[in-house]
Structures are given as structure tokens and as C-alpha cells.
Design a protein around this motif. Structure first.
Motif, PDB file in Angstrom:
ATOM      1  N   ALA A  34      -2.785  -2.076  -0.324  1.00  0.00           N
ATOM      2  CA  ALA A  34      -2.150  -0.851   0.167  1.00  0.00           C
ATOM      3  C   ALA A  34      -1.251  -0.196  -0.863  1.00  0.00           C
ATOM      4  O   ALA A  34      -1.015   1.015  -0.810  1.00  0.00           O
ATOM      5  CB  ALA A  34      -1.360  -1.162   1.440  1.00  0.00           C
ATOM      6  N   TRP A  35      -0.701  -0.968  -1.801  1.00  0.00           N
ATOM      7  CA  TRP A  35       0.261  -0.418  -2.758  1.00  0.00           C
ATOM      8  C   TRP A  35      -0.399   0.130  -4.020  1.00  0.00           C
ATOM      9  O   TRP A  35       0.289   0.638  -4.908  1.00  0.00           O
ATOM     10  CB  TRP A  35       1.299  -1.478  -3.131  1.00  0.00           C
ATOM     11  N   PHE A  72      -7.829 -11.380   3.013  1.00  0.00           N
ATOM     12  CA  PHE A  72      -6.430 -11.691   3.324  1.00  0.00           C
ATOM     13  C   PHE A  72      -5.468 -10.574   2.929  1.00  0.00           C
ATOM     14  O   PHE A  72      -4.295 -10.611   3.298  1.00  0.00           O
ATOM     15  CB  PHE A  72      -6.011 -12.988   2.635  1.00  0.00           C
ATOM     16  N   ILE A  73      -5.940  -9.610   2.156  1.00  0.00           N
ATOM     17  CA  ILE A  73      -5.066  -8.569   1.628  1.00  0.00           C
ATOM     18  C   ILE A  73      -4.676  -7.597   2.749  1.00  0.00           C
ATOM     19  O   ILE A  73      -5.514  -7.157   3.524  1.00  0.00           O
ATOM     20  CB  ILE A  73      -5.756  -7.814   0.476  1.00  0.00           C
ATOM     21  N   ASN A  74      -3.388  -7.269   2.802  1.00  0.00           N
ATOM     22  CA  ASN A  74      -2.790  -6.376   3.823  1.00  0.00           C
ATOM     23  C   ASN A  74      -2.701  -7.024   5.201  1.00  0.00           C
ATOM     24  O   ASN A  74      -2.276  -6.357   6.154  1.00  0.00           O
ATOM     25  CB  ASN A  74      -3.563  -5.058   3.972  1.00  0.00           C
ATOM     26  N   GLU A  75      -3.064  -8.267   5.334  1.00  0.00           N
ATOM     27  CA  GLU A  75      -3.135  -8.903   6.650  1.00  0.00           C
ATOM     28  C   GLU A  75      -1.761  -9.383   7.113  1.00  0.00           C
ATOM     29  O   GLU A  75      -1.117 -10.179   6.422  1.00  0.00           O
ATOM     30  CB  GLU A  75      -4.095 -10.094   6.599  1.00  0.00           C
ATOM     31  N   VAL A  97       4.472  -4.157   2.442  1.00  0.00           N
ATOM     32  CA  VAL A  97       4.125  -4.253   1.022  1.00  0.00           C
ATOM     33  C   VAL A  97       3.442  -2.960   0.623  1.00  0.00           C
ATOM     34  O   VAL A  97       2.223  -2.809   0.732  1.00  0.00           O
ATOM     35  CB  VAL A  97       3.230  -5.475   0.755  1.00  0.00           C
ATOM     36  N   THR A  98       4.241  -1.999   0.157  1.00  0.00           N
ATOM     37  CA  THR A  98       3.738  -0.652  -0.102  1.00  0.00           C
ATOM     38  C   THR A  98       3.957  -0.195  -1.545  1.00  0.00           C
ATOM     39  O   THR A  98       3.545   0.910  -1.895  1.00  0.00           O
ATOM     40  CB  THR A  98       4.419   0.358   0.839  1.00  0.00           C
ATOM     41  N   ALA A 154       5.231 -11.985  -3.128  1.00  0.00           N
ATOM     42  CA  ALA A 154       4.723 -13.202  -3.752  1.00  0.00           C
ATOM     43  C   ALA A 154       5.844 -14.223  -3.950  1.00  0.00           C
ATOM     44  O   ALA A 154       5.653 -15.425  -3.693  1.00  0.00           O
ATOM     45  CB  ALA A 154       4.055 -12.872  -5.088  1.00  0.00           C
ATOM     46  N   MET A 155       7.018 -13.783  -4.398  1.00  0.00           N
ATOM     47  CA  MET A 155       8.139 -14.702  -4.582  1.00  0.00           C
ATOM     48  C   MET A 155       8.549 -15.344  -3.262  1.00  0.00           C
ATOM     49  O   MET A 155       8.827 -16.553  -3.193  1.00  0.00           O
ATOM     50  CB  MET A 155       9.328 -13.967  -5.196  1.00  0.00           C
TER      51      MET A 155
END
Length: 296
Positions: A190-191, A47-50, A58-59, A68-69
Motif C-alpha cells: 500500500a505504501w 500476507f502484504i497489507n493483511e 502502513v502507508t 518491521a521493527m
């Protein structure tokens, strides 16, 4: 970040406000959402970067916390990825220990699909408002069957559309495999600037259950009895939240921590296991909250 509060009336008691006022007050228990996301560092995962999971720009670590908030405000999931990925939140005021059930973590578990995460708490002992003191694990039902001091390192793939390799402190290698419907170029956050991403913590027992019915094989992820996030528990899953106790906090040697209150909560993906079609077992969090007693 703006402090979001969701209030739910759970019970009330009439109290005499004063000898001469002739008024009464009502005490009720309310649910208060965590005020701040201090860190969001997931392990690599499907699910990450999707984009379908809300990732658009989100870099940086700061943008990851804002992501997240925003997801929590919409009651949507934030994935912690494979084993070790974590999220740290804080409350606007300390949460007192008052006999149990003070903390709540909302996940997206359901029947035959639990991806348990380990929950830790911290008291702001130095008073600086930051989660830089001691973390205490909340003891759950699998505490004595878990591996404490487990560690893993993930390596950024050298190109696009490749699995993410890992090696743990037991010398075992593995990978976060790609899943057909999750087509983003990389599952590595990605970050994160470094080409290696390491985590330490508690590894829970594997919970993947293999079943075969009339020649057809399926796999499910079983729940644990109590004490974890994203866990379809018959004991502590109430209204979508796993309800947790500050009194279950333990020191590194397993002794009761006896915390009178806490300020911060960390949820960490607890299982290092995967299966075809399921992929990695990744804890998801849709919000972290606490109960408070409010008198009106």
C-alpha cells in the motif's frame, strides 16, 4: 529506534586480567539483534497489507520500517512477498568476520516448508552510516544453479480483489494469485506510490515438490543445503536461526570479497514459484542478528 539486545551465554573462558590485579575476566559469545530497519520493500504477496499480519496503518516507507521493527521486537514474521521483495537492516557497530557463523537470520521454516531467501552484506565503506555502498551476496549451496541478474516488474491491479501481474526480464509473464483465506483488497504494498514495482537480484531454483499418495496430491517446499534465510537446513539452522558466514561474501563475478567486517544485511525473497493452496513462495523474516564476543 531503540536498540534491542538479546544475550545468550554460549561459552566462557577464564583469562588473567592483569599481572597485579588478581582478577579474572570472562569472555562469552552473545546474540545482538540488528539495531535499525533501513528499508522494507516487499514484493506483492498474500500476507502484504493483511491486518492479521499486523498491517494497520502502513502507508509510507517510514511506517513500513517501523512495522518491521515492531514485528521483530515481538519475534513475529515480516513477509518479503514474491520473488525480489527485500528488507535492509543495520547493526549499531560493525560486525567483524571472525571465522564463521557471525550472522543469524530467524525465519519461520519447518519440515516440508522452506521459502529460502538470499542474504547480502555491505560494509559502510564511505562511513556515512547508510546502506549505500556495495552489496555482496553470501554464497549458498545453490549459487551455481541460480540465475544472477534476474529482474521482475509487478503491476498494481486496476481494481480490488485482483491478482498482481508480473513480467520478468526473460519475457515470461505470471501473477501473484489470490489465496482464499487472505482477503485484503490488494496484495500490492500500500505504501508504494508507483504503479509498477521492479526488483533485480538472484533467482534461486524452484523448490516446490509435488507428491501424490493414494490419489491425493500435495505440494511441499523443500530446503536447500545451506546458506539461505527461512530455510529448514540440517547444516546451518540452529535454534530457529539460519547461521551465515561473512567469509561467504562474493563479488559480482563470484570471487571472494574478503570482507573484514560488515555493517548492513539485506534479505531478499529468492524463489519465483507458486502452487495451489501454497500461493507464492515468500521468504519470511522474524529477526536478523549477529554474534559478538564480550569480555566481562
Amino acid at each position: 529506534m531503540k536498540h534491542t539486545r538479546i544475550i545468550t551465554l554460549l561459552g566462557a573462558a577464564a583469562l588473567l586480567a592483569g599481572c597485579n590485579s588478581g582478577e579474572s575476566t570472562t569472555t562469552k559469545r552473545v546474540i545482538e539483534q540488528a539495531a535499525t530497519v533501513f528499508e522494507y520493500t516487499p514484493a506483492p504477496g498474500q500476507f502484504i497489507n493483511e491486518p492479521l499480519s499486523g498491517y494497520t496503518d502502513v502507508t509510507t516507507p517510514e511506517k513500513a520500517c517501523a512495522y518491521a521493527m515492531q514485528r521483530f521486537a515481538s519475534r513475529l514474521y515480516v513477509s518479503l512477498g514474491g520473488w525480489g521483495g527485500y528488507l535492509v537492516v543495520g547493526f549499531a557497530e560493525p560486525v567483524p568476520q571472525n571465522g564463521g557463523g557471525e550472522l543469524l537470520v530467524r525465519g519461520n521454516s519447518f519440515v516440508n516448508s522452506s521459502e529460502p531467501g538470499v542474504v547480502y552484506v555491505m560494509r559502510d565503506e564511505n562511513g556515512n552510516g547508510l546502506p549505500d555502498d556495495t552489496w555482496y551476496e553470501l554464497r549458498g549451496s545453490e549459487y551455481d544453479r541460480s540465475t544472477h541478474g534476474y529482474a521482475i516488474t509487478y503491476t498494481r491491479p486496476s481494481g480490488a480483489n485482483q491478482p498482481v501481474a508480473w513480467r520478468d526480464n526473460e519475457g515470461k509473464p505470471g501473477e501473484i494469485a489470490r489465496i482464499g483465506e487472505h482477503t485484503q483488497e490488494s496484495y500490492y504494498p500500500a505504501w508504494i506510490e508507483t504503479n509498477e514495482l521492479s526488483f533485480t537480484g538472484v533467482r534461486l531454483p524452484d523448490n516446490i515438490v509435488r507428491k501424490e499418495v493414494e490419489g491425493t496430491e500435495s505440494r511441499t517446499t523443500a530446503p536447500f543445503a545451506w546458506g539461505y534465510a527461512d530455510n529448514y537446513s540440517s547444516q546451518d539452522l540452529i535454534g530457529g536461526y539460519n547461521t551465515l558466514n561473512i567469509s561467504d561474501a562474493v563479488t559480482a563475478d563470484g570471487a571472494p570479497a574478503n570482507l573484514p567486517q560488515i555493517d548492513f544485511v539485506k534479505v531478499q525473497s529468492g524463489i519465483n514459484a507458486s502452487a495451489p493452496l501454497i500461493g507464492e513462495v515468500s521468504t519470511e523474516v522474524c529477526g536478523v542478528a549477529c554474534y559478538r564476543e564480550v569480555t566481562e
